[in-house]
Design a protein around this motif. Structure first.
Motif, PDB file in Angstrom:
ATOM      1  N   THR A 203      27.265 -23.543 -14.501  1.00 31.01           N
ATOM      2  CA  THR A 203      27.982 -22.694 -15.447  1.00 31.01           C
ATOM      3  C   THR A 203      27.540 -23.019 -16.869  1.00 31.01           C
ATOM      4  OG1 THR A 203      29.811 -24.248 -15.811  1.00 31.01           O
ATOM      5  CG2 THR A 203      29.994 -22.761 -13.914  1.00 31.01           C
ATOM      6  N   THR A 267      33.100 -20.726 -17.510  1.00 27.75           N
ATOM      7  CA  THR A 267      33.071 -21.446 -16.238  1.00 27.75           C
ATOM      8  C   THR A 267      32.584 -20.566 -15.088  1.00 27.75           C
ATOM      9  OG1 THR A 267      35.373 -20.909 -15.697  1.00 27.75           O
ATOM     10  CG2 THR A 267      34.984 -22.901 -16.999  1.00 27.75           C
ATOM     11  N   MET A 269      29.902 -18.742 -12.687  1.00 23.81           N
ATOM     12  CA  MET A 269      28.593 -19.157 -12.197  1.00 23.81           C
ATOM     13  C   MET A 269      27.483 -18.392 -12.909  1.00 23.81           C
ATOM     14  SD  MET A 269      28.991 -21.510  -9.888  1.00 23.81           S
ATOM     15  CE  MET A 269      27.413 -21.473  -9.039  1.00 23.81           C
TER      16      MET A 269
END
Length: 681
Positions: A203, A267, A269
Motif C-alpha cells: 500500500t 491503505t 492495495m
C-alpha cells in the motif's frame, strides 16, 4: 572504562608521480582510508567515539531523525563502495560513488543541522583524501570542501510532508494513475505481493513507512530517497524488467513534487489502484469495524487450523485470495487475520456454526458460484467438512498464528509432523531449486553428505569434503556450549542442514540477490538462514581456498545455525551473537577487520534510542550482528552464566524464547538490551 585510541596520522608524505600512487602498499592504504577512516580504535571493556566525531562532554548528542539517518547511511554506503572499487583498480566506479556521496552531502547541507554535520564529518574527511587520490589517477571530480558546522539546531529535519491520512492531492504527477502502475509492474512480485529483503510495500502507507532499515521515500528530496537511488544504480529491480528512463523520470518528478497521494485510501492495495478498483471516484471498500474474533484452543478440538485447515486453504485459494495480484470479492486470505475481516460480502465465518458460514457455503456451491473458481476442481466433501467442523468448534487458533502468513503456518505444520529423513529430502529439493534460481547449472551440481550436513556446490568433491569437515568441527565445538541433544545426527537440525558452496564472491553476492532478495555487506564471505524448513549456510570457498580459510568462514554461521535450531522462536540476533561468540568468530578475524567491527559497534550503539529498536531490526545487518555479539558476550559473563544456561535449556524443552529468557535472566529481552545500552553508554 578503559579506552585506548590510536590515531594514524600521515604527515609529510609527498607523492612524486602516478607511479608512486599505483604502488600496491599505497593503494591499500588509500582503500583502507576510504573504507575505515584513519581512526584505529581498540576497546577494553568500553566504547569510545570514533576519531573525527565532534563531542562535547557537557552535552549529549541527540539521536538523528529518520531522514538524517538515511542520508548518513547512504553517504557511508557510497564511500565504502568507492573504497572497494579503488582497491580493485576500478577508479571510474570509485569516482562515480564519490560523486554521489558529494551530492548527498550537499543535500544534507541544506538542512543546516549541526547533528547531521557531526555525523557526516568523518566521512567528509575521508572524501577529501579520496578525492585527491582519485584525481592523481586521472579521475575528474567536482570540487569539495568540508562545509562549516551549522549552529546547533533545536528541531530535527523535517519529516515526510506527505500525509497519508490527509486529503487527496490532484497536483502534479498522479500516484494512482502514473506511479502505482510502475511500482506494481516493476516491484510487484518481490515487494508488493511479497516481502523480499524484509520490505513489503503493498500500500502507499507501507511504501512511505519503509523497511526496518529506514524510510525509502523523502518527499521533495530525490537524492535522499533510497527508492530512486536503487533504481538509478541498477540494483533494483532484479530479475529483469528494468525501469525505463521515462518511468524513472516520472518517479523522480513525483518525489520532487512532494510524493503526494491522490487516492481516497492510502491503505488500499497498490494492485487495486493499478487496476482501477480504487480510484478517486471509487472509494475502496471499508473493512468491517469489528472483524470476526476467534478463541484459543482448549485441546479438545478434533480439527486443527494449522495442520488441517490452513494447508487446504493454501492449496486451493492461492492466486485468487492468497498471493493474489488482484483479490476476488475483496477477500484476502494471506493471513487468518485478513480472512477474519471478510470481503465485499462481509464476514465469511460464523464461529460456532460452520454450515451457516459463507466460506463453507461457497465451497459447497450453495451461495452463488462454487469456489474455488477458475476451473479448479472443487474440494472433496471430507475436506469441506474439516473446514466446517473447525468453524463449528469455534474456529480456535493460537494467537501467534492469527497474523502469521498461512503459507508459513502450513510449512511449520508439515515440519512438526515430518521425519528428519523427509526434511532432509525436502531441503535437497530446495537446494537444487535455489541454485537454479541463482543461475547455476544444476547438472554440474556436486553433493557431499556428512553426519549433520548436505554440502552443495559447483566445485570439486574435494572442496565440498573440506567444507563438510570444517562444518562438522565447528558444530562439535558449538555443542560444548549447548544443552545435550538426543537422537541421531540427522535429528540435530531436524534433517540435515544444507551448506551452499559458492566458488567466487560474485557468485555469493548473486545468490543472495536472486534467492534471498537482498544485497549482503561487501565484507561478508558467509552467512546462515533458518526458517524451520530452510536451514543452510552459504559460504565462499574456491578451489584455491585453504582449509584454514574455509574453517574461518563456516565456524560462526554453523554455530549460529546450531543455536537457532534449539527451540521454537529463537530470534536471529540471539543466534547470531551467541554463535559468533562461542565459536570465537570475532577473534579469528584480522586486526583491521576487528577494528572496523569495533567502529561499527560505536555507530550502532550511538544510533539506537532503545533496546526495542535493536530487537525490531532497525540496524543495518553488519551493525546489528556486531551488537548482537557484544550482547551475547555480556550474557556469557561469569555473573550471568547460570541464568544464561537456563535461557538455552528452556527453549529446547518447548518453552517460547521470550518466556525462557525472562525465566533465566529475570528480565525481558528488551529490558536486558536497554540495561546493556545504559551500561556501555
Amino acid at each position: 572504562m578503559l579506552v585506548t585510541m590510536i590515531q594514524v596520522v600521515s604527515k609529510g608524505i609527498s607523492i612524486v608521480s602516478k607511479w608512486n600512487v599505483r604502488r600496491p602498499a599505497l593503494r591499500v592504504f588509500a582503500a583502507v582510508t576510504l573504507l575505515a577512516g584513519t581512526a584505529l580504535v581498540s576497546f577494553s571493556g568500553g566504547i569510545a567515539p570514533a576519531v573525527g566525531q565532534e563531542t562535547n562532554p557537557r552535552t549529549v548528542a541527540k539521536p538523528l531523525d529518520a531522514r538524517s539517518r538515511t542520508i548518513v547511511q547512504s553517504v557511508d554506503r557510497q564511500v565504502k563502495r568507492a573504497g572497494a572499487a579503488y582497491a580493485g583498480g576500478d577508479y571510474e566506479t570509485s569516482g562515480d560513488a564519490l560523486r554521489k556521496a558529494i551530492k548527498q552531502i550537499e543535500v544534507a547541507g541544506n538542512a543546516e543541522s549541526s547533528d547531521l554535520h557531526d555525523a557526516l564529518l568523518p566521512m567528509m574527511r575521508r572524501i577529501v583524501n579520496a578525492r585527491a587520490m582519485l584525481e592523481l589517477e586521472g579521475v575528474t571530480l567536482p570540487p569539495f570542501r568540508i562545509p562549516e558546522r551549522p549552529k546547533a539546531t533545536t528541531e530535527p529535519m523535517a519529516e515526510s510532508s506527505s500525509d497519508p491520512s490527509g486529503q487527496p492531492s490532484t497536483d502534479g504527477v498522479s500516484f494512482v494513475s502514473e506511479v502505482a502502475p510502475i511500482l506494481v509492474d516493476k516491484c510487484g512480485s518481490c515487494h508488493i505481493r511479497g516481502s523480499k529483503g524484509g520490505f513489503a510495500m503493498p500500500t502507499f502507507a507501507k511504501l512511505m513507512e519503509g523497511p526496518p532499515e529506514g524510510v525509502v521515500v523523502f518527499p521533495g528530496d530525490v537524492i535522499a530517497s533510497r527508492l530512486i537511488e536503487t533504481i538509478e544504480t541498477g540494483d533494483m529491480p532484479r530479475g529483469g524488467g528494468k525501469v525505463s528512463k521515462e518511468q524513472l523520470d516520472t518517479l523522480k518528478q513525483w518525489v520532487t513534487q512532494g510524493a503526494k497521494f491522490d487516492g481516497p485510501d492510502p491503505t488500499a492495495m497498490l494492485t487495486s489502484l493499478k487496476s482501477g478498483e480504487a480510484t478517486p471516484d471509487t472509494p475502496a471498500t471499508p473493512e468491517p469495524d469489528q472483524p470476526t474474533m476467534v478463541g484459543k484452543p482448549t485441546g479438545n478440538e478434533t480439527v486443527s487450523f494449522s495442520k488441517d485447515v490452513a494447508p487446504l486453504l493454501v492449496e486451493n485459494c492461492t492466486g485468487c485470495h492468497l498471493d493474489a495480484m488482484q483479490t476476488r470479492g475483496g477477500l484476502r486470505m494471506d493471513t487468518l487475520a485478513q480472512m477474519l475481516r471478510g470481503g465485499d460480502s462481509g464476514s465469511v465465518m460464523k464461529p460456532g456454526d460452520g454450515e451457516a458460514s459463507l466460506l463453507v457455503q461457497k465451497l459447497r456451491g450453495s451461495a452463488g458460484d462454487r469456489m474455488p473458481a477458475g476451473g479448479r476442481p472443487p474440494l472433496s466433501d471430507n475436506d469441506i467438512q474439516l473446514i466446517s467442523t473447525w468453524i463449528s468448534e469455534g474456529a480456535k487458533v493460537d494467537e501467534a498464528l492469527v497474523q502469521t502468513p498461512m503459507k508459513v503456518v502450513t510449512a511449520q505444520a508439515w515440519l512438526s509432523a515430518a521425519a528428519s529423513s523427509e526434511v532432509s529430502q525436502r531441503r535437497a529439493e530446495i537446494a537444487e531449486d535455489e541454485f537454479r534460481l541463482a543461475g547455476a547449472d544444476v547438472n554440474r551440481l556436486q553433493n557431499h553428505q556428512s553426519d549433520h550436513f548436505a554440502v552443495w556446490g559447483e566445485v570439486s568433491p574435494a572442496t565440498l569434503e573440506t567444507v563438510a569437515e570444517s562444518a562438522e568441527a565447528a558444530l562439535q565445538q558449538a555443542r560444548k556450549f549447548l544443552p545435550k541433544a538426543d537422537g541421531s545426527p540427522e535429528d540435530f537440525f531436524h534433517g540435515k542442514a544444507s551448506i551452499y558452496v559458492l566458488p567466487k564472491r560474485y557468485d555469493y553476492s548473486e545468490f543472495a540477490k536472486m534467492v534471498e532478495g537482498r544485497s549482503v555487506p561487501a565484507e561478508w564471505q558467509s552467512h546462515w538462514k533458518y526458517d524451520g524448513i530452510r536451514a543452510y549456510v552459504a559460504v565462499v570457498a574456491s578451489e584455491r581456498a585453504s582449509e584454514e580459510e574455509i574453517a574461518g568462514r563456516v565456524v560462526a554461521p554453523v554455530a549460529s545455525l546450531a543455536v537457532v535450531s534449539r527451540g521454537e522462536g529463537v530470534p536471529r540476533w540471539f543466534a547470531q551473537g551467541l554463535g559468533t561468540a562461542i565459536s570465537g568468530g570475532e577473534s579469528k578475524r584480522d586486526r583491521n577487520a576487528n577494528m572496523r567491527r569495533q567502529a561499527e559497534l560505536v555507530t550502532a550503539v550511538g544510533s539506537l534510542k532503545s533496546g526495542k529498536d535493536f530487537l525490531n531490526g532497525k540496524l543495518p545487518p553488519e551493525r546489528a550482528d556486531r551488537m548482537a555479539v557484544a550482547i551475547a558476550e555480556s550474557l556469557l559473563s561469569r555473573q550471568n552464566r547460570r541464568g544464561f544456561a537456563a535461557v538455552l535449556r528452556n527453549p529446547q524443552s518447548g518453552q517460547p524464547f521470550p518466556q525462557a529468557f525472562q525465566a533465566g535472566m529475570n528480565m525481558t529481552p528488551i529490558a536486558y538490551v536497554d540495561a546493556w545500552l545504559q551500561w556501555v553508554k
